[in-house]
Structures are given as C-alpha cells and as structure tokens.
Design a protein around this motif. Structure first.
Motif, PDB file in Angstrom:
ATOM      1  N   UNK A   1       0.912  -1.054   0.130  1.00 24.46           N
ATOM      2  CA  UNK A   1       0.030  -0.028  -0.080  1.00 24.46           C
ATOM      3  C   UNK A   1       0.836   1.803  -0.017  1.00 24.46           C
ATOM      4  N   UNK A   2       0.270   1.896  -0.525  1.00 24.25           N
ATOM      5  CA  UNK A   2       1.688   3.230  -0.753  1.00 24.25           C
ATOM      6  C   UNK A   2       0.312   4.862  -0.294  1.00 24.25           C
TER       7      UNK A   2
ATOM      8  N   UNK B   1       6.932  -0.770  -5.324  1.00 25.81           N
ATOM      9  CA  UNK B   1       7.036   0.706  -6.546  1.00 25.81           C
ATOM     10  C   UNK B   1       6.390   1.281  -6.318  1.00 25.81           C
ATOM     11  N   UNK B   2       6.564   2.834  -6.260  1.00 24.63           N
ATOM     12  CA  UNK B   2       5.200   3.847  -6.880  1.00 24.63           C
ATOM     13  C   UNK B   2       6.317   5.205  -7.843  1.00 24.63           C
ATOM     14  N   UNK B   3       5.563   4.911  -8.582  1.00 30.07           N
ATOM     15  CA  UNK B   3       5.788   5.554 -10.570  1.00 30.07           C
ATOM     16  C   UNK B   3       4.637   6.835 -10.409  1.00 30.07           C
TER      17      UNK B   3
ATOM     18  N   UNK C   1      -3.486  14.594   7.236  1.00 30.29           N
ATOM     19  CA  UNK C   1      -3.710  13.583   7.651  1.00 30.29           C
ATOM     20  C   UNK C   1      -3.048  12.581   5.869  1.00 30.29           C
ATOM     21  N   UNK C   2      -2.073  11.775   6.469  1.00 29.06           N
ATOM     22  CA  UNK C   2      -1.721  10.660   5.061  1.00 29.06           C
ATOM     23  C   UNK C   2      -3.513  10.519   4.279  1.00 29.06           C
ATOM     24  N   UNK C   3      -2.809   9.875   3.175  1.00 32.41           N
ATOM     25  CA  UNK C   3      -4.080   9.662   2.294  1.00 32.41           C
ATOM     26  C   UNK C   3      -3.870   8.241   1.560  1.00 32.41           C
ATOM     27  N   UNK C   4      -4.798   6.978   1.364  1.00 37.43           N
ATOM     28  CA  UNK C   4      -4.372   5.574   0.630  1.00 37.43           C
ATOM     29  C   UNK C   4      -4.389   6.197  -0.695  1.00 37.43           C
ATOM     30  N   UNK C   5      -2.791   6.172  -1.203  1.00 33.04           N
ATOM     31  CA  UNK C   5      -2.248   5.913  -3.140  1.00 33.04           C
ATOM     32  C   UNK C   5      -3.299   5.164  -3.689  1.00 33.04           C
ATOM     33  N   UNK C   6      -1.935   4.339  -3.495  1.00 28.64           N
ATOM     34  CA  UNK C   6      -2.627   2.739  -3.973  1.00 28.64           C
ATOM     35  C   UNK C   6      -2.787   1.504  -2.804  1.00 28.64           C
TER      36      UNK C   6
ATOM     37  N   UNK D   1       4.516  16.868  -4.597  1.00 27.90           N
ATOM     38  CA  UNK D   1       5.816  17.159  -3.388  1.00 27.90           C
ATOM     39  C   UNK D   1       5.414  16.815  -2.060  1.00 27.90           C
ATOM     40  N   UNK D   2       5.728  16.066  -1.526  1.00 30.85           N
ATOM     41  CA  UNK D   2       5.205  15.414   0.124  1.00 30.85           C
ATOM     42  C   UNK D   2       5.776  14.457  -0.070  1.00 30.85           C
ATOM     43  N   UNK D   3       5.785  13.609   1.016  1.00 31.74           N
ATOM     44  CA  UNK D   3       5.864  12.645   2.105  1.00 31.74           C
ATOM     45  C   UNK D   3       5.232  11.007   0.982  1.00 31.74           C
ATOM     46  N   UNK D   4       5.906  10.302   1.105  1.00 33.89           N
ATOM     47  CA  UNK D   4       5.935   8.904   0.555  1.00 33.89           C
ATOM     48  C   UNK D   4       5.703   7.971   1.441  1.00 33.89           C
ATOM     49  N   UNK D   5       4.654   6.687   1.922  1.00 26.70           N
ATOM     50  CA  UNK D   5       4.884   6.018   2.417  1.00 26.70           C
ATOM     51  C   UNK D   5       4.433   4.618   2.084  1.00 26.70           C
TER      52      UNK D   5
END
Lengths: 111, 116
Positions: free
Chosen positions: A35-36, A73-75, A44-49, A84-88
C-alpha cells in the motif's frame, strides 16, 4: 529503524517520471500486498495505492503501483509541483500476527 | 461522505494517561475495523493496533501492549484509544484510520504533548 526500507528522498522536475521504491522481505511484501500513502505537511495521510496496483477513486492515473518479489514501487508520471509530499509504503507482516508495517517514508521534491 | 473526527489536542504530564476519541459518520461503523497510527514530530508513521467495532476485539503491537486500550461505543459510532504511563516519547499526532483495503479514510489527527 523501519521494517520496510525507503530512500529518504527523491526528486524530479515537472513532467518527469519518478519512481519510489520500498524494500521488504518474504515476511511482508513478498507474501502480502503493498500500500502507498501520500502525506502533506500538517495533514493526515491519504491512501494512494492499495493491493499493489489499485487506485482508490479520485486518485489520478499519473500514480501507479507495482510489486516485484520483495519490493514495491510507486511511479508518478507527469510530475507536478503539487506532488511534493512524503510518501509511505506499508504491508502486512506475517511475523506480527495481523499487523502492518510502514516504510520510513520518502520525501519527494519537485525541482 | 465518510468522515472521522477526532478529539482535540491534549497536554499531559509524564506518567499520566490520555484518551483520544474518533467519531465516525457516513458509513456503518461496525462494518470496518479501525486502526490507530501515530506520528512523532518529524518522524514516520507507526501502527499501534486496531479494534473491530462489531465485536470489540482489539489487537495491539507488542510495543504498546500493557499500555494501550482501544474501545468503542457503537451507539455513538465512536472509537477510543487510551494510552497510559505516558513519557516524552509518546509526544505525537495520533490518527484513527478506517481499515478497508488499506487505511482508506483518516481522522484529522490529535496532537498529544507529554511535558512536565
């Protein structure tokens, strides 16, 4: 020290394609979904993948996810300044009896 | 629309306890587990555990076992996370997040500051 390993930083110019990686093991990424999440400062974080490569509704198709072996991998294609942000990354870990683990996060800078 | 609204910021002394609430709306509260995640200042995200609002079952990561209690009140669609024996290392933003193919909805976060 996170169970999942991400590079602390990544960068790209507008329009470019950037890939963020997340390295784990057979106990987590190798045997479970990746998950990304995207997080802007103070938000707050947001679910991306989810489930390796699925996008929740509303997430632009510029964001894509994949998995190979014990890495995720997140492309991000067509990079924009607002990316521009933090990705987890995150994955369930079989050693933790029903818990997930996060990567340490990657700060993406758009130059 | 789905919303998770958390209680306000807290300042606690070392050794005290804090209880953070998370009120859900826009969906059937009992249908989805609720996760709790925290983030220390300038640091990454850390799972704490989850509660099943339907059964009340909860599970915590080992680091927090014995110090954290997650509960819920289904009559008001609210989940709670209580952390005891606070130290300065517990200073963080605490989030609730609905579990649905990942944490698909998040609360706005509650800042807990532990300071003497």
């Amino acid at each position: 020290q996170s169970v999942l390993t991400q590079s602390p930083s990544a960068s790209g110019t507008p329009g470019q394609r950037v890939t963020i990686s997340c390295s784990g093991s057979s106990f987590n990424i190798g045997n479970n979904y990746v998950y990304w999440y995207q997080q802007f400062p103070g938000m707050a974080p947001k679910l991306l993948i989810y489930r390796n490569d699925q996008r929740p509704s509303g997430v632009p198709d510029r964001f894509s996810g994949s998995k190979s072996g014990t890495s995720g991998f997140l492309a991000i294609s067509g990079l924009r300044s607002e990316d521009e942000a933090d990705y987890y990354c995150a994955a369930w870990d079989d050693r933790l009896s029903g818990f997930a683990v996060f990567g340490g996060g990657t700060k993406l800078t758009v130059l | 629309q789905v919303q998770l609204v958390q209680s306000g910021a807290e300042v606690k002394k070392p050794g005290a306890s804090v209880k953070v609430s998370c009120k859900a709306s826009g969906y059937t509260f009992s249908d989805y587990r609720m996760n709790w995640v925290r983030q220390a200042p300038g640091q990454g995200l850390e799972w704490m555990g989850w509660i099943n609002p339907n059964t009340g079952d909860s599970k915590y990561i080992q680091k927090f076992q014995g110090r954290v209690t997650m509960t819920r009140d289904t009559s008001i669609s609210t989940a709670y996370m209580e952390l005891s024996r606070l130290t300065s290392d517990d200073t963080a933003v605490y989030y609730c997040a609905r579990d649905n193919n990942g944490a698909d909805y998040w609360g706005q976060g509650t800042l807990v500051t532990v300071s003497s």
